[in-house]
Design a protein around this motif. Structure first.
Motif, PDB file in Angstrom:
ATOM      1  N   ILE A   1     -18.018   2.858 -70.444  1.00 53.71           N
ATOM      2  CA  ILE A   1     -18.043   3.463 -69.101  1.00 53.71           C
ATOM      3  C   ILE A   1     -18.789   4.802 -69.194  1.00 53.71           C
ATOM      4  CG2 ILE A   1     -16.609   4.379 -67.230  1.00 53.71           C
ATOM      5  CD1 ILE A   1     -14.346   2.482 -68.408  1.00 53.71           C
ATOM      6  N   PRO A   2     -19.909   4.950 -68.486  1.00 48.64           N
ATOM      7  CA  PRO A   2     -20.735   6.155 -68.681  1.00 48.64           C
ATOM      8  C   PRO A   2     -20.268   7.372 -67.888  1.00 48.64           C
ATOM      9  CG  PRO A   2     -21.832   4.635 -67.198  1.00 48.64           C
ATOM     10  CD  PRO A   2     -20.554   3.964 -67.620  1.00 48.64           C
ATOM     11  N   ASP A   3     -19.392   7.189 -66.902  1.00 48.08           N
ATOM     12  CA  ASP A   3     -19.037   8.319 -66.031  1.00 48.08           C
ATOM     13  C   ASP A   3     -17.528   8.317 -65.796  1.00 48.08           C
ATOM     14  OD1 ASP A   3     -18.595  10.051 -63.786  1.00 48.08           O
ATOM     15  OD2 ASP A   3     -20.722   9.837 -63.272  1.00 48.08           O
ATOM     16  N   ILE A   4     -16.870   9.432 -66.169  1.00 44.00           N
ATOM     17  CA  ILE A   4     -15.405   9.520 -66.078  1.00 44.00           C
ATOM     18  C   ILE A   4     -14.913   9.329 -64.642  1.00 44.00           C
ATOM     19  CG2 ILE A   4     -15.217  12.031 -65.708  1.00 44.00           C
ATOM     20  CD1 ILE A   4     -12.959  12.088 -67.786  1.00 44.00           C
ATOM     21  N   ARG A   5     -15.767   9.702 -63.679  1.00 48.27           N
ATOM     22  CA  ARG A   5     -15.337   9.629 -62.271  1.00 48.27           C
ATOM     23  C   ARG A   5     -15.085   8.204 -61.817  1.00 48.27           C
ATOM     24  NH1 ARG A   5     -20.003  13.945 -60.913  1.00 48.27           N
ATOM     25  NH2 ARG A   5     -20.988  12.506 -62.394  1.00 48.27           N
ATOM     26  N   TRP A   6     -15.744   7.243 -62.465  1.00 45.90           N
ATOM     27  CA  TRP A   6     -15.532   5.838 -62.096  1.00 45.90           C
ATOM     28  C   TRP A   6     -14.074   5.442 -62.292  1.00 45.90           C
ATOM     29  CZ3 TRP A   6     -20.151   2.550 -64.416  1.00 45.90           C
ATOM     30  CH2 TRP A   6     -21.358   3.078 -63.922  1.00 45.90           C
ATOM     31  N   LEU A   7     -13.377   6.153 -63.202  1.00 44.63           N
ATOM     32  CA  LEU A   7     -11.978   5.815 -63.487  1.00 44.63           C
ATOM     33  C   LEU A   7     -11.029   6.232 -62.369  1.00 44.63           C
ATOM     34  CD1 LEU A   7     -12.052   6.843 -67.243  1.00 44.63           C
ATOM     35  CD2 LEU A   7     -11.664   4.517 -66.392  1.00 44.63           C
ATOM     36  N   TYR A   8     -11.516   7.063 -61.452  1.00 48.03           N
ATOM     37  CA  TYR A   8     -10.618   7.569 -60.402  1.00 48.03           C
ATOM     38  C   TYR A   8     -11.006   7.131 -58.996  1.00 48.03           C
ATOM     39  CZ  TYR A   8     -10.048  10.734 -64.351  1.00 48.03           C
ATOM     40  OH  TYR A   8      -9.867  11.242 -65.613  1.00 48.03           O
ATOM     41  N   GLU A   9     -12.129   6.435 -58.856  1.00 43.88           N
ATOM     42  CA  GLU A   9     -12.630   6.147 -57.510  1.00 43.88           C
ATOM     43  C   GLU A   9     -12.036   4.889 -56.894  1.00 43.88           C
ATOM     44  OE1 GLU A   9     -16.811   6.302 -58.260  1.00 43.88           O
ATOM     45  OE2 GLU A   9     -16.878   8.474 -57.957  1.00 43.88           O
ATOM     46  N   ASN A  10     -11.358   4.072 -57.716  1.00 41.56           N
ATOM     47  CA  ASN A  10     -10.765   2.829 -57.217  1.00 41.56           C
ATOM     48  C   ASN A  10     -11.742   1.929 -56.487  1.00 41.56           C
ATOM     49  OD1 ASN A  10      -8.265   3.145 -58.345  1.00 41.56           O
ATOM     50  ND2 ASN A  10      -7.410   4.242 -56.591  1.00 41.56           N
ATOM     51  N   ASP A  11     -12.945   1.855 -57.010  1.00 41.72           N
ATOM     52  CA  ASP A  11     -13.954   0.948 -56.475  1.00 41.72           C
ATOM     53  C   ASP A  11     -13.685  -0.444 -57.071  1.00 41.72           C
ATOM     54  OD1 ASP A  11     -16.250  -0.566 -55.972  1.00 41.72           O
ATOM     55  OD2 ASP A  11     -17.549   1.207 -56.014  1.00 41.72           O
ATOM     56  N   LEU A  12     -13.413  -1.405 -56.193  1.00 42.01           N
ATOM     57  CA  LEU A  12     -13.040  -2.741 -56.683  1.00 42.01           C
ATOM     58  C   LEU A  12     -14.154  -3.391 -57.505  1.00 42.01           C
ATOM     59  CD1 LEU A  12     -11.036  -4.288 -53.729  1.00 42.01           C
ATOM     60  CD2 LEU A  12     -10.185  -3.534 -55.952  1.00 42.01           C
ATOM     61  N   ARG A  13     -15.416  -3.017 -57.219  1.00 44.34           N
ATOM     62  CA  ARG A  13     -16.516  -3.605 -58.011  1.00 44.34           C
ATOM     63  C   ARG A  13     -16.395  -3.179 -59.470  1.00 44.34           C
ATOM     64  NH1 ARG A  13     -21.301  -1.215 -54.563  1.00 44.34           N
ATOM     65  NH2 ARG A  13     -19.832   0.497 -54.821  1.00 44.34           N
ATOM     66  N   PHE A  14     -15.832  -1.985 -59.686  1.00 42.37           N
ATOM     67  CA  PHE A  14     -15.590  -1.490 -61.046  1.00 42.37           C
ATOM     68  C   PHE A  14     -14.291  -2.072 -61.604  1.00 42.37           C
ATOM     69  CE2 PHE A  14     -13.464   1.883 -63.597  1.00 42.37           C
ATOM     70  CZ  PHE A  14     -14.305   1.865 -64.697  1.00 42.37           C
ATOM     71  N   LEU A  15     -13.206  -1.908 -60.852  1.00 44.32           N
ATOM     72  CA  LEU A  15     -11.878  -2.273 -61.365  1.00 44.32           C
ATOM     73  C   LEU A  15     -11.743  -3.763 -61.652  1.00 44.32           C
ATOM     74  CD1 LEU A  15      -9.538  -0.053 -59.179  1.00 44.32           C
ATOM     75  CD2 LEU A  15     -10.255   0.309 -61.545  1.00 44.32           C
ATOM     76  N   SER A  16     -12.400  -4.607 -60.832  1.00 43.80           N
ATOM     77  CA  SER A  16     -12.201  -6.048 -60.995  1.00 43.80           C
ATOM     78  C   SER A  16     -12.833  -6.561 -62.296  1.00 43.80           C
ATOM     79  CB  SER A  16     -12.759  -6.803 -59.795  1.00 43.80           C
ATOM     80  OG  SER A  16     -14.144  -6.569 -59.691  1.00 43.80           O
ATOM     81  N   GLN A  17     -13.618  -5.721 -62.974  1.00 53.30           N
ATOM     82  CA  GLN A  17     -14.189  -6.146 -64.253  1.00 53.30           C
ATOM     83  C   GLN A  17     -13.156  -6.126 -65.383  1.00 53.30           C
ATOM     84  OE1 GLN A  17     -18.063  -4.281 -65.153  1.00 53.30           O
ATOM     85  NE2 GLN A  17     -17.964  -3.465 -63.086  1.00 53.30           N
ATOM     86  N   PHE A  18     -11.962  -5.581 -65.089  1.00 55.62           N
ATOM     87  CA  PHE A  18     -10.954  -5.471 -66.153  1.00 55.62           C
ATOM     88  C   PHE A  18      -9.840  -6.481 -65.976  1.00 55.62           C
ATOM     89  CE2 PHE A  18     -13.216  -1.541 -65.749  1.00 55.62           C
ATOM     90  CZ  PHE A  18     -13.532  -1.240 -67.055  1.00 55.62           C
TER      91      PHE A  18
END
Ligand code: DAH
Length: 336
Positions: A318-335
């Motif tokens: 993950i290149p940007d720490i902010r992605w961990l807090y934005e709750n963007d489903l496009r990001f979260l659903s990858q886990f």
């Protein structure tokens, strides 16, 4: 209608019933065949026009057909009561529910707790709002230390602050328990950092502490962290210690893991060094033992602390720490 025609109509009605795919089609067949103005009641009404000698056989055949088609229609409806009631059109695509996924930070915390549980560590907890003693003084951090400064720490009152590290949970654990203690302490931590791709004012750490009445060595610390590195990042991941300074440990080290991208060969992620800095650690300073009421002559132990975000970012690329807090489903659903 002759008996042959009746037989053909019966066959056709059963074929139509078998082919019906939804509640509307089943209902249409019920109306067509057994409904008040349907074919079968019409045949019953027309019995008087059937030649007398054929009437018993014809009547029997009509009644048998009615029983058969009613049973076939009922079976169709029973297959889906909601469909029968007209609530579901099974010919339409269904609703799609996105399955939930564990947040990468939760996953790192859970995995860490599982790995250390195998070594006898339990999970200890402490509050986000701490006092000066637990966050600084007992951790041998002198009053003039830069981390106590208002520009680094969120002070809420004269003796209340948002903890800057999970290390105060070490203090709470030792003050509440006699040695041996073996805990990891995951939790939120706060610093007055400006948010960018690698910094956040609110992040997470996991602290580790092992204190025993029998001698504990730096080698014990290294083997424990080596086990953690392999279990967390992969079997060919090693650890190395570099000398460092922390007020609450002596000696203190910084802990590197083999870069898991290039497996130590050197790449852009590890800046060609083959290693990635992961944690701070060391042997618990005797002054810390004194603060919590342990006898430094009869106990020894090690402590370590690392950032949860850092592990998650390295492990999952993950290149940007902010992605961990934005709750963007496009990001979260990858886990998932
Ligand atoms: N508390 C340190 C920090 O926030 C990390 C740390 C270093 C924790 C050394 C420890 C330790 O327990 O022994 O940077």
């Amino acid at each position: 209608m002759t008996l042959e025609e009746l037989e053909a109509a019966r066959k056709k009605s059963l074929e139509e019933t078998a082919a019906a795919t939804d509640a509307a089609a089943t209902e249409a067949l019920r109306v067509k065949y057994t409904g008040r103005n349907g074919l079968i009641p019409a045949l019953v009404k027309g019995m008087k026009d059937v030649p007398k000698e054929e009437r018993p056989a014809f009547g029997k055949a009509v009644q048998a057909w009615r029983a058969e088609i009613e049973a076939a229609l009922a079976a169709k409806s029973a297959a889906s009561p909601a469909a029968a009631a007209g609530e579901i059109d099974s010919s339409m695509p269904g609703d799609w529910f996105r399955p939930g996924a564990e947040h990468p930070l939760s996953r790192v915390i859970e995995d860490t707790a599982r790995i250390f549980a195998r070594l006898g560590f339990t999970v200890a907890d402490g509050p986000d709002i701490e006092n000066r003693f637990n966050n600084f003084t007992a951790l041998n951090t002198p009053a003039h230390h830069p981390s106590i400064d208002r520009t680094d720490t969120f002070w809420l009152a004269e003796d209340a602050l948002l903890r800057t590290q999970t290390s105060p949970v070490q203090i709470r654990t030792m003050m509440a328990n006699k040695p041996p203690v073996r805990v990891i302490c995951p939790g939120r931590t706060y610093r007055r950092d400006t948010t960018d791709a690698t910094h956040s004012a609110n992040f997470h750490q996991i602290e580790g502490l092992y204190v025993d009445v029998k001698p504990v060595s730096l080698a014990d610390l290294k083997s424990t962290l080596a086990y953690f590195a392999r279990e967390m990042m992969g079997p060919d991941i090693g650890v190395r210690f570099r000398p460092h300074f922390f007020p609450f440990t002596e000696p203190s080290v910084e802990v590197d893991f083999t870069c898991h991208v290039c497996r130590g060969k050197g790449c852009a992620v590890c800046k060609q060094s083959g290693w990635i800095e992961i944690a701070g650690a060391g042997m618990v300073d005797p002054r810390v033992f004194k603060h919590v009421g342990y006898d430094p002559e009869s106990v020894s132990g090690y402590a370590f602390g690392f950032g949860v975000e850092r592990i998650a970012m390295i492990k999952y690329g993950i290149p940007d720490i902010r992605w961990l807090y934005e709750n963007d489903l496009r990001f979260l659903s990858q886990f998932g």
